[in-house]
Design an enzyme around this catalytic site. Structure first.
Site, PDB file in Angstrom:
ATOM      1  N   SER A  20       0.846  -1.201   0.000  1.00  0.00           N
ATOM      2  CA  SER A  20       0.000   0.000   0.000  1.00  0.00           C
ATOM      3  C   SER A  20       0.874   1.240   0.000  1.00  0.00           C
ATOM      4  O   SER A  20       1.674   1.455   0.919  1.00  0.00           O
ATOM      5  CB  SER A  20      -0.899   0.015   1.231  1.00  0.00           C
ATOM      6  OG  SER A  20      -1.449   1.316   1.374  1.00  0.00           O
ATOM      7  N   HIS A  41      -1.082  -1.116  -4.370  1.00  0.00           N
ATOM      8  CA  HIS A  41      -2.375  -0.908  -3.698  1.00  0.00           C
ATOM      9  C   HIS A  41      -2.538   0.579  -3.386  1.00  0.00           C
ATOM     10  O   HIS A  41      -1.688   1.188  -2.739  1.00  0.00           O
ATOM     11  CB  HIS A  41      -2.424  -1.737  -2.417  1.00  0.00           C
ATOM     12  CG  HIS A  41      -3.747  -1.683  -1.715  1.00  0.00           C
ATOM     13  ND1 HIS A  41      -4.846  -2.425  -2.119  1.00  0.00           N
ATOM     14  CD2 HIS A  41      -4.162  -0.974  -0.640  1.00  0.00           C
ATOM     15  CE1 HIS A  41      -5.864  -2.180  -1.319  1.00  0.00           C
ATOM     16  NE2 HIS A  41      -5.485  -1.293  -0.404  1.00  0.00           N
ATOM     17  N   ASP A  67      -4.826   3.433  -1.719  1.00  0.00           N
ATOM     18  CA  ASP A  67      -5.892   3.675  -0.747  1.00  0.00           C
ATOM     19  C   ASP A  67      -6.483   5.072  -0.906  1.00  0.00           C
ATOM     20  O   ASP A  67      -5.915   6.065  -0.457  1.00  0.00           O
ATOM     21  CB  ASP A  67      -5.350   3.515   0.678  1.00  0.00           C
ATOM     22  CG  ASP A  67      -5.163   2.057   1.051  1.00  0.00           C
ATOM     23  OD1 ASP A  67      -6.111   1.277   0.859  1.00  0.00           O
ATOM     24  OD2 ASP A  67      -4.072   1.698   1.523  1.00  0.00           O
ATOM     25  N   MET A  74      -9.147   7.593   0.219  1.00  0.00           N
ATOM     26  CA  MET A  74     -10.048   7.862   1.364  1.00  0.00           C
ATOM     27  C   MET A  74     -10.561   9.285   1.255  1.00  0.00           C
ATOM     28  O   MET A  74      -9.794  10.215   0.977  1.00  0.00           O
ATOM     29  CB  MET A  74      -9.292   7.702   2.681  1.00  0.00           C
ATOM     30  CG  MET A  74      -8.626   6.353   2.851  1.00  0.00           C
ATOM     31  SD  MET A  74      -7.965   6.169   4.515  1.00  0.00           S
ATOM     32  CE  MET A  74      -7.027   4.658   4.346  1.00  0.00           C
ATOM     33  N   HIS A  96      -8.312   0.896  -4.170  1.00  0.00           N
ATOM     34  CA  HIS A  96      -9.268   0.594  -3.105  1.00  0.00           C
ATOM     35  C   HIS A  96     -10.002   1.886  -2.741  1.00  0.00           C
ATOM     36  O   HIS A  96      -9.433   2.760  -2.088  1.00  0.00           O
ATOM     37  CB  HIS A  96      -8.473   0.038  -1.908  1.00  0.00           C
ATOM     38  CG  HIS A  96      -9.272  -0.241  -0.685  1.00  0.00           C
ATOM     39  ND1 HIS A  96      -8.693  -0.494   0.539  1.00  0.00           N
ATOM     40  CD2 HIS A  96     -10.605  -0.324  -0.471  1.00  0.00           C
ATOM     41  CE1 HIS A  96      -9.633  -0.711   1.440  1.00  0.00           C
ATOM     42  NE2 HIS A  96     -10.799  -0.609   0.852  1.00  0.00           N
ATOM     43  N   MET A 101     -12.320   3.973  -0.755  1.00  0.00           N
ATOM     44  CA  MET A 101     -13.049   4.126   0.522  1.00  0.00           C
ATOM     45  C   MET A 101     -13.747   5.476   0.467  1.00  0.00           C
ATOM     46  O   MET A 101     -13.301   6.454   1.074  1.00  0.00           O
ATOM     47  CB  MET A 101     -12.055   4.037   1.690  1.00  0.00           C
ATOM     48  CG  MET A 101     -11.541   2.618   1.897  1.00  0.00           C
ATOM     49  SD  MET A 101     -10.027   2.537   2.879  1.00  0.00           S
ATOM     50  CE  MET A 101      -8.818   2.769   1.584  1.00  0.00           C
ATOM     51  N   MET A 131     -11.617  -6.842   4.456  1.00  0.00           N
ATOM     52  CA  MET A 131     -10.804  -5.973   5.320  1.00  0.00           C
ATOM     53  C   MET A 131     -10.493  -6.697   6.629  1.00  0.00           C
ATOM     54  O   MET A 131     -11.399  -7.235   7.286  1.00  0.00           O
ATOM     55  CB  MET A 131     -11.543  -4.674   5.633  1.00  0.00           C
ATOM     56  CG  MET A 131     -11.743  -3.739   4.459  1.00  0.00           C
ATOM     57  SD  MET A 131     -10.214  -3.237   3.657  1.00  0.00           S
ATOM     58  CE  MET A 131      -9.348  -2.403   4.985  1.00  0.00           C
ATOM     59  N   GLY A 191      -9.410   3.012   7.191  1.00  0.00           N
ATOM     60  CA  GLY A 191      -9.154   4.404   7.568  1.00  0.00           C
ATOM     61  C   GLY A 191      -7.697   4.707   7.821  1.00  0.00           C
ATOM     62  O   GLY A 191      -7.251   5.804   7.519  1.00  0.00           O
ATOM     63  N   PHE A 192      -6.963   3.729   8.335  1.00  0.00           N
ATOM     64  CA  PHE A 192      -5.575   4.020   8.701  1.00  0.00           C
ATOM     65  C   PHE A 192      -4.693   2.801   8.468  1.00  0.00           C
ATOM     66  O   PHE A 192      -5.134   1.671   8.657  1.00  0.00           O
ATOM     67  CB  PHE A 192      -5.479   4.440  10.179  1.00  0.00           C
ATOM     68  CG  PHE A 192      -6.290   5.664  10.473  1.00  0.00           C
ATOM     69  CD1 PHE A 192      -5.764   6.934  10.242  1.00  0.00           C
ATOM     70  CD2 PHE A 192      -7.600   5.564  10.917  1.00  0.00           C
ATOM     71  CE1 PHE A 192      -6.513   8.077  10.469  1.00  0.00           C
ATOM     72  CE2 PHE A 192      -8.372   6.703  11.152  1.00  0.00           C
ATOM     73  CZ  PHE A 192      -7.829   7.961  10.931  1.00  0.00           C
ATOM     74  N   GLY A 235      -1.193   0.656   9.587  1.00  0.00           N
ATOM     75  CA  GLY A 235      -0.510   0.393  10.852  1.00  0.00           C
ATOM     76  C   GLY A 235      -1.391  -0.165  11.964  1.00  0.00           C
ATOM     77  O   GLY A 235      -0.966  -0.225  13.117  1.00  0.00           O
ATOM     78  N   ASP A 266      -6.709  -7.129   3.553  1.00  0.00           N
ATOM     79  CA  ASP A 266      -6.087  -5.802   3.697  1.00  0.00           C
ATOM     80  C   ASP A 266      -6.185  -5.329   5.146  1.00  0.00           C
ATOM     81  O   ASP A 266      -7.283  -5.143   5.672  1.00  0.00           O
ATOM     82  CB  ASP A 266      -6.825  -4.832   2.765  1.00  0.00           C
ATOM     83  CG  ASP A 266      -6.275  -3.420   2.801  1.00  0.00           C
ATOM     84  OD1 ASP A 266      -5.242  -3.185   3.452  1.00  0.00           O
ATOM     85  OD2 ASP A 266      -6.894  -2.546   2.155  1.00  0.00           O
ATOM     86  N   GLY A 267      -5.008  -5.139   5.750  1.00  0.00           N
ATOM     87  CA  GLY A 267      -4.958  -4.573   7.097  1.00  0.00           C
ATOM     88  C   GLY A 267      -4.190  -5.444   8.061  1.00  0.00           C
ATOM     89  O   GLY A 267      -4.571  -6.587   8.323  1.00  0.00           O
ATOM     90  N   GLY A 268      -3.053  -4.938   8.528  1.00  0.00           N
ATOM     91  CA  GLY A 268      -2.288  -5.654   9.543  1.00  0.00           C
ATOM     92  C   GLY A 268      -1.647  -6.936   9.038  1.00  0.00           C
ATOM     93  O   GLY A 268      -1.378  -7.857   9.810  1.00  0.00           O
ATOM     94  N   GLY A 281       0.912  -2.650   4.046  1.00  0.00           N
ATOM     95  CA  GLY A 281       1.305  -1.245   4.158  1.00  0.00           C
ATOM     96  C   GLY A 281       2.599  -1.138   4.920  1.00  0.00           C
ATOM     97  O   GLY A 281       3.697  -1.208   4.360  1.00  0.00           O
TER      98      GLY A 281
END
Ligand code: DX5
Ligand code: ZN
Length: 232
Positions: A10, A35, A37, A39, A68, A70, A145, A150-151, A153, A183-185, A205
């Site tokens: 990302s 990727h 993002d 937003m 992506h 959002m 997700m 939104g963020f 990390g 996606d995420g963590g 990310g």
């Protein structure tokens, strides 16, 4: 039993003042997608990038973009983004931003296909996998997700691998095989779990872009994912 796993770093975690350099770095490092993002400060609290930036990325990237979105009102804004993508790129829209009863998901998929890109629907952590079942035959990708969008990390939400497994089951029932993305963590500690469950594309990310050696991170995470997949 599954295909190869691809990493989609990302660029939200990249250096915005050296974006072309960072895109080149991950391309040479073996990433599968960039990727992106998007937003809007409304669908999610954070505000990131918009149409001109996607246009610029398309110009400098040799990798396909994985955009992506959002954003609220995706049907209004989709055409603006779709002007700057094409064959090989993926554009994903959140089901929560679409009025499904008013056929908006069908329309979004149609618009993306008219632009020549692959279409994806995205599920927030609390949205059931089964919501996408009717659309699976028309989709190139489903994104589950593993954090609240939104963020970057944030920590992986335990149990997301169960949703991936359900998406595999639903796809098999429908006789199709869209790419399944998480996606995420995602990083070394979590890649294996989602890959074993059937995830094909892993968004990373911080685990890649904030690593001391992003190319080594791509290699290590891919290897962990492939090893877990072979055992599954
Ligand atoms: C979250 C974004 C993610 C995020 C990933 O809303 O959609 O793509 O940037 O970042 P990490 O991998 O650091 O969680
Ligand atoms: Zn994302």
């Amino acid at each position: 039993m599954f295909g190869p796993v691809k990493i989609a770093p990302s660029i939200l975690s990249a250096d915005f003042m050296n974006m072309e350099r960072d895109v080149e770095l991950i391309t040479e490092g073996g990433a599968g997608y960039v990727h992106v993002d998007v937003m809007d400060g409304h669908f999610v609290p954070n505000l990131t990038i918009g149409v001109p930036f996607v246009q610029g990325l398309k110009r400098v990237s040799r990798l396909p973009l994985d955009v992506h979105l959002m954003i609220s009102n995706p049907l209004t804004q989709l055409p603006w983004y779709l002007e700057h993508v094409g064959a090989g790129d993926l554009v994903t829209v959140h089901v929560e931003a679409l009025d499904l009863a008013a056929d908006e998901a069908w329309r979004a998929i149609e618009l993306i296909h008219e632009a020549g890109a692959g279409a994806g629907l995205v599920l927030k952590p609390d949205t059931e996998a089964d919501v996408v079942a009717p659309y699976l035959p028309q989709l190139e990708m489903v994104l589950a997700m593993s954090v609240y969008p939104g963020f970057s990390g944030q920590s992986y939400i335990e149990g997301t691998e169960g949703k991936v497994a359900r998406l595999v089951e639903l796809s098999r029932e429908a006789g199709v095989a869209p790419l399944l993305e998480v996606d995420g963590g995602i990083g070394l500690a979590t890649a294996g779990r989602v890959a074993a469950a059937g995830a094909d594309v892993l968004v990373c990310g911080n685990a890649v872009m904030k690593a001391e050696d992003p190319q080594a991170a791509i290699r290590d995470i891919t290897a962990a994912a492939e090893a877990a997949r072979e055992e599954a």
